[in-house]
Design a protein around this motif. Structure first.
Motif, PDB file in Angstrom:
ATOM      1  N   ARG A 141      59.590  88.796  31.732  1.00 54.20           N
ATOM      2  CA  ARG A 141      58.263  88.394  32.554  1.00 54.20           C
ATOM      3  C   ARG A 141      57.873  86.976  32.601  1.00 54.20           C
ATOM      4  O   ARG A 141      57.804  86.521  33.771  1.00 54.20           O
ATOM      5  N   HIS A 142      58.066  86.411  31.769  1.00 55.38           N
ATOM      6  CA  HIS A 142      57.907  84.792  31.748  1.00 55.38           C
ATOM      7  C   HIS A 142      58.966  84.112  32.626  1.00 55.38           C
ATOM      8  O   HIS A 142      58.503  83.168  33.116  1.00 55.38           O
ATOM      9  N   THR A 143      60.142  84.694  32.494  1.00 54.13           N
ATOM     10  CA  THR A 143      61.081  83.945  33.579  1.00 54.13           C
ATOM     11  C   THR A 143      60.621  84.307  35.056  1.00 54.13           C
ATOM     12  O   THR A 143      60.909  83.119  35.725  1.00 54.13           O
ATOM     13  N   LEU A 144      60.315  85.465  35.268  1.00 53.44           N
ATOM     14  CA  LEU A 144      59.853  85.637  36.638  1.00 53.44           C
ATOM     15  C   LEU A 144      58.574  84.772  36.946  1.00 53.44           C
ATOM     16  O   LEU A 144      58.458  84.246  38.050  1.00 53.44           O
ATOM     17  N   ASP A 145      57.761  84.746  36.015  1.00 55.72           N
ATOM     18  CA  ASP A 145      56.547  83.897  36.206  1.00 55.72           C
ATOM     19  C   ASP A 145      57.075  82.437  36.195  1.00 55.72           C
ATOM     20  O   ASP A 145      56.381  81.644  37.294  1.00 55.72           O
ATOM     21  N   ALA A 146      57.845  81.885  35.514  1.00 57.86           N
ATOM     22  CA  ALA A 146      58.470  80.466  35.775  1.00 57.86           C
ATOM     23  C   ALA A 146      58.889  80.252  37.039  1.00 57.86           C
ATOM     24  O   ALA A 146      58.775  79.452  37.815  1.00 57.86           O
ATOM     25  N   MET A 147      59.840  81.149  37.580  1.00 59.28           N
ATOM     26  CA  MET A 147      60.575  81.129  38.801  1.00 59.28           C
ATOM     27  C   MET A 147      59.395  81.113  40.000  1.00 59.28           C
ATOM     28  O   MET A 147      59.457  80.264  40.744  1.00 59.28           O
ATOM     29  N   THR A 148      58.390  81.810  39.796  1.00 63.89           N
ATOM     30  CA  THR A 148      57.221  81.806  40.822  1.00 63.89           C
ATOM     31  C   THR A 148      56.668  80.536  40.972  1.00 63.89           C
ATOM     32  O   THR A 148      56.291  79.959  42.010  1.00 63.89           O
ATOM     33  N   ALA A 149      56.469  80.160  39.742  1.00 63.19           N
ATOM     34  CA  ALA A 149      55.703  78.771  39.602  1.00 63.19           C
ATOM     35  C   ALA A 149      56.513  77.540  40.181  1.00 63.19           C
ATOM     36  O   ALA A 149      56.021  76.888  40.853  1.00 63.19           O
ATOM     37  N   PHE A 150      57.862  77.469  39.563  1.00 63.05           N
ATOM     38  CA  PHE A 150      58.634  76.470  40.146  1.00 63.05           C
ATOM     39  C   PHE A 150      58.746  76.660  41.619  1.00 63.05           C
ATOM     40  O   PHE A 150      59.179  75.615  42.237  1.00 63.05           O
ATOM     41  N   SER A 151      59.092  77.611  42.415  1.00 65.76           N
ATOM     42  CA  SER A 151      59.228  77.798  43.611  1.00 65.76           C
ATOM     43  C   SER A 151      57.959  77.355  44.533  1.00 65.76           C
ATOM     44  O   SER A 151      58.270  76.542  45.464  1.00 65.76           O
ATOM     45  N   ARG A 152      56.694  77.854  43.881  1.00 69.65           N
ATOM     46  CA  ARG A 152      55.588  77.190  44.655  1.00 69.65           C
ATOM     47  C   ARG A 152      55.481  75.815  44.573  1.00 69.65           C
ATOM     48  O   ARG A 152      55.283  75.222  45.310  1.00 69.65           O
ATOM     49  N   LEU A 153      55.976  75.072  43.430  1.00 68.81           N
ATOM     50  CA  LEU A 153      56.023  73.690  43.257  1.00 68.81           C
ATOM     51  C   LEU A 153      56.873  73.188  44.064  1.00 68.81           C
ATOM     52  O   LEU A 153      56.465  71.933  44.799  1.00 68.81           O
ATOM     53  N   ALA A 154      58.048  73.612  44.564  1.00 62.36           N
ATOM     54  CA  ALA A 154      59.073  73.124  45.222  1.00 62.36           C
ATOM     55  C   ALA A 154      58.409  73.314  46.710  1.00 62.36           C
ATOM     56  O   ALA A 154      58.582  72.208  47.482  1.00 62.36           O
ATOM     57  N   GLU A 155      57.951  74.206  46.894  1.00 60.96           N
ATOM     58  CA  GLU A 155      57.494  74.510  48.576  1.00 60.96           C
ATOM     59  C   GLU A 155      56.203  73.491  48.670  1.00 60.96           C
ATOM     60  O   GLU A 155      56.219  72.631  49.719  1.00 60.96           O
ATOM     61  N   GLU A 156      55.545  73.187  47.641  1.00 60.39           N
ATOM     62  CA  GLU A 156      54.145  72.106  48.034  1.00 60.39           C
ATOM     63  C   GLU A 156      54.838  70.999  48.057  1.00 60.39           C
ATOM     64  O   GLU A 156      54.374  69.869  49.056  1.00 60.39           O
ATOM     65  N   ASP A 157      55.899  70.490  47.217  1.00 61.05           N
ATOM     66  CA  ASP A 157      56.486  69.027  47.478  1.00 61.05           C
ATOM     67  C   ASP A 157      56.958  69.011  48.730  1.00 61.05           C
ATOM     68  O   ASP A 157      57.002  67.912  49.386  1.00 61.05           O
ATOM     69  N   SER A 158      57.746  70.063  49.287  1.00 61.32           N
ATOM     70  CA  SER A 158      58.312  70.070  50.609  1.00 61.32           C
ATOM     71  C   SER A 158      57.530  69.634  51.697  1.00 61.32           C
ATOM     72  O   SER A 158      57.592  68.971  52.563  1.00 61.32           O
ATOM     73  N   GLN A 159      56.316  70.419  51.570  1.00 56.01           N
ATOM     74  CA  GLN A 159      55.085  70.290  52.435  1.00 56.01           C
ATOM     75  C   GLN A 159      54.736  68.823  52.577  1.00 56.01           C
ATOM     76  O   GLN A 159      54.256  68.576  53.546  1.00 56.01           O
ATOM     77  N   ARG A 160      54.335  68.358  51.260  1.00 59.13           N
ATOM     78  CA  ARG A 160      53.764  66.859  51.416  1.00 59.13           C
ATOM     79  C   ARG A 160      54.997  66.045  51.852  1.00 59.13           C
ATOM     80  O   ARG A 160      54.390  65.189  52.553  1.00 59.13           O
ATOM     81  N   LEU A 161      56.384  66.277  51.616  1.00 52.41           N
ATOM     82  CA  LEU A 161      57.197  65.166  52.345  1.00 52.41           C
ATOM     83  C   LEU A 161      57.073  65.570  53.893  1.00 52.41           C
ATOM     84  O   LEU A 161      57.250  64.441  54.447  1.00 52.41           O
ATOM     85  N   HIS A 162      56.837  66.310  54.425  1.00 46.70           N
ATOM     86  CA  HIS A 162      56.894  66.857  55.979  1.00 46.70           C
ATOM     87  C   HIS A 162      55.855  66.202  56.447  1.00 46.70           C
ATOM     88  O   HIS A 162      55.574  65.705  57.735  1.00 46.70           O
ATOM     89  N   GLN A 163      54.689  66.264  55.851  1.00 40.12           N
ATOM     90  CA  GLN A 163      53.169  65.877  56.205  1.00 40.12           C
ATOM     91  C   GLN A 163      53.206  64.191  56.210  1.00 40.12           C
ATOM     92  O   GLN A 163      52.404  63.659  57.077  1.00 40.12           O
TER      93      GLN A 163
END
Length: 124
Positions: free
Chosen positions: A101-123
Motif C-alpha cells: 500500500r505504501h508504494t501505491l500511496d507514494a505513486m499517487t503522491a509523486f504523480s500529483r506532484l508531477a502534475e502540479e509542477d507541469s501546471q505551474r510550468l504551463h502557467q
C-alpha cells in the motif's frame, strides 16, 4: 507495515528497528529513510528519496529502465522517484507480485506532484 502483502519489503522497517536498537540511531529522518527504502511513501524528504533511489539504482542492478532513473537523479529527485515507482509497479503487476500500500500511496503522491509542477510550468 506488518499488514503488508509484500513480505519481501519487510527488511526495510526491520532494518530501521535494528539501526535504533543495535546501533543507537535515533535520528527520525534517518530511521524513516531506512524504513521506506523499499516501498517509498508520500511526503518523503530528500534523505528518504536519496536512500530509496540509491537502493533502486545501485550498481549491481541491471534491468530495463534503471539507466533512465540513474540519469534522472542529476536533474530531479522527484522525477526519478516517479519513474522508479512507475517501473516498480509495472514490474510487480506484470509478474503478479504483491504490491504494498505504501508504494501505491507514494505513486499517487509523486504523480500529483508531477502534475502540479507541469501546471505551474504551463502557467508561468
Amino acid at each position: 507495515m506488518a499488514e503488508t502483502f509484500a513480505p519481501v519489503v519487510l527488511h526495510a522497517p526491520v532494518g530501521a528497528l535494528i539501526a535504533r536498537r543495535d546501533f543507537g540511531v535515533d535520528d527520525p529522518e534517518i530511521l524513516r529513510a531506512i524504513a521506506l527504502h523499499t516501498t517509498g511513501a508520500p511526503h518523503m524528504d530528500r534523505l528518504a528519496m536519496i536512500v530509496f533511489l540509491a537502493d533502486y539504482c545501485e550498481s549491481g542492478r541491471h534491468f530495463v529502465g534503471v539507466d533512465e532513473v540513474r540519469s534522472l537523479l542529476f536533474s530531479s529527485l522527484e522525477t526519478a522517484m516517479l519513474r522508479a515507482l512507475e517501473q516498480t509497479l509495472l514490474y510487480l503487476r506484470q509478474n503478479c507480485r504483491p504490491i504494498d500500500r505504501h508504494t501505491l500511496d507514494a505513486m499517487t503522491a509523486f504523480s500529483r506532484l508531477a502534475e502540479e509542477d507541469s501546471q505551474r510550468l504551463h502557467q508561468g
